[in-house]
Design a protein around this motif. Structure first.
Motif, PDB file in Angstrom:
ATOM      1  N   THR A   1     -14.952   9.316  -6.793  1.00  0.00           N
ATOM      2  CA  THR A   1     -14.599  10.705  -7.090  1.00  0.00           C
ATOM      3  C   THR A   1     -13.144  11.001  -6.744  1.00  0.00           C
ATOM      4  O   THR A   1     -12.415  11.601  -7.538  1.00  0.00           O
ATOM      5  CB  THR A   1     -15.531  11.670  -6.325  1.00  0.00           C
TER       6      THR A   1
ATOM      7  N   GLU B   1     -10.709   8.964  -9.077  1.00  0.00           N
ATOM      8  CA  GLU B   1     -10.693   9.529 -10.432  1.00  0.00           C
ATOM      9  C   GLU B   1      -9.907  10.838 -10.467  1.00  0.00           C
ATOM     10  O   GLU B   1      -9.149  11.083 -11.401  1.00  0.00           O
ATOM     11  CB  GLU B   1     -12.115   9.712 -10.949  1.00  0.00           C
ATOM     12  N   GLN B   2     -10.085  11.676  -9.456  1.00  0.00           N
ATOM     13  CA  GLN B   2      -9.389  12.968  -9.423  1.00  0.00           C
ATOM     14  C   GLN B   2      -7.883  12.814  -9.247  1.00  0.00           C
ATOM     15  O   GLN B   2      -7.104  13.451  -9.952  1.00  0.00           O
ATOM     16  CB  GLN B   2      -9.958  13.823  -8.286  1.00  0.00           C
TER      17      GLN B   2
ATOM     18  N   GLU C   1      -7.429  10.532 -13.556  1.00  0.00           N
ATOM     19  CA  GLU C   1      -7.240  11.718 -14.404  1.00  0.00           C
ATOM     20  C   GLU C   1      -5.771  11.925 -14.792  1.00  0.00           C
ATOM     21  O   GLU C   1      -5.469  12.089 -15.973  1.00  0.00           O
ATOM     22  CB  GLU C   1      -7.806  12.952 -13.710  1.00  0.00           C
TER      23      GLU C   1
ATOM     24  N   ASP D   1      -4.394   8.220 -16.734  1.00  0.00           N
ATOM     25  CA  ASP D   1      -5.055   7.625 -17.897  1.00  0.00           C
ATOM     26  C   ASP D   1      -4.574   8.247 -19.212  1.00  0.00           C
ATOM     27  O   ASP D   1      -4.559   9.462 -19.370  1.00  0.00           O
ATOM     28  CB  ASP D   1      -6.573   7.776 -17.781  1.00  0.00           C
TER      29      ASP D   1
ATOM     30  N   LYS E   1       0.075  13.747 -23.569  1.00  0.00           N
ATOM     31  CA  LYS E   1       0.022  13.650 -22.112  1.00  0.00           C
ATOM     32  C   LYS E   1       1.159  12.782 -21.577  1.00  0.00           C
ATOM     33  O   LYS E   1       1.371  11.661 -22.035  1.00  0.00           O
ATOM     34  CB  LYS E   1      -1.336  13.061 -21.713  1.00  0.00           C
TER      35      LYS E   1
END
Length: 141
Positions: free
Chosen positions: A58, A61-62, A66, A69, A94
């Protein structure tokens, strides 16, 4: 005690001024190994763990996956890379501005710093740029 979890993400970058083909805009599927070190949790549902792998996932990923990527990673102090980023941002694509050149070595330092700032007891970051090439940053002694 240490535990390690592996992640992947895809990003593009360039190394402006490089004397090889990496001066061109290109991408990688990065493999990221995050190792955390701490004592074992002594009581409760997570007793016997350094950290729950789900909690580690978690946080990574945060704070890493995030933002990194499918982003164009660029050195914010480099005018040429910043111009490319501005063009991409104008197309609502992005980007991720970073404080240093986007080498695997510097990215591993950046990732380490972001995870430390998030309170994770990270002790090393190993970033694989290709299946045969990686950079590793470990906590200073």
């Amino acid at each position: 005690m240490k535990i390690t979890k592996i992640f992947t993400f895809d990003s593009s970058h360039m190394l402006n001024g490089h004397d090889g083909k990496c001066r061109n805009l290109h991408g990688h599927t990065y493999s990221l190994e995050i190792t955390v070190s701490d004592g074992l949790i002594e009581a409760g549902a997570k007793a016997g763990m350094v950290m729950d792998f789900a909690d580690l996932k978690t946080l990574v990923e945060q704070h890493i996956i995030e933002p990194f990527d499918h982003a164009f990673l660029y050195h914010g102090a480099n005018a040429r890379e910043s111009q490319i980023a501005a063009l991409l941002e104008g197309w609502q694509m992005k980007t991720l501005r970073l404080p240093r050149r986007t080498t695997a070595e510097n990215l591993s330092v950046e990732i380490y710093g972001r995870l430390k700032a998030a309170g994770l007891p990270v002790c090393s970051v190993k970033l694989w740029e290709t299946p045969a090439s990686c950079a590793e940053y470990s906590e200073p002694p």
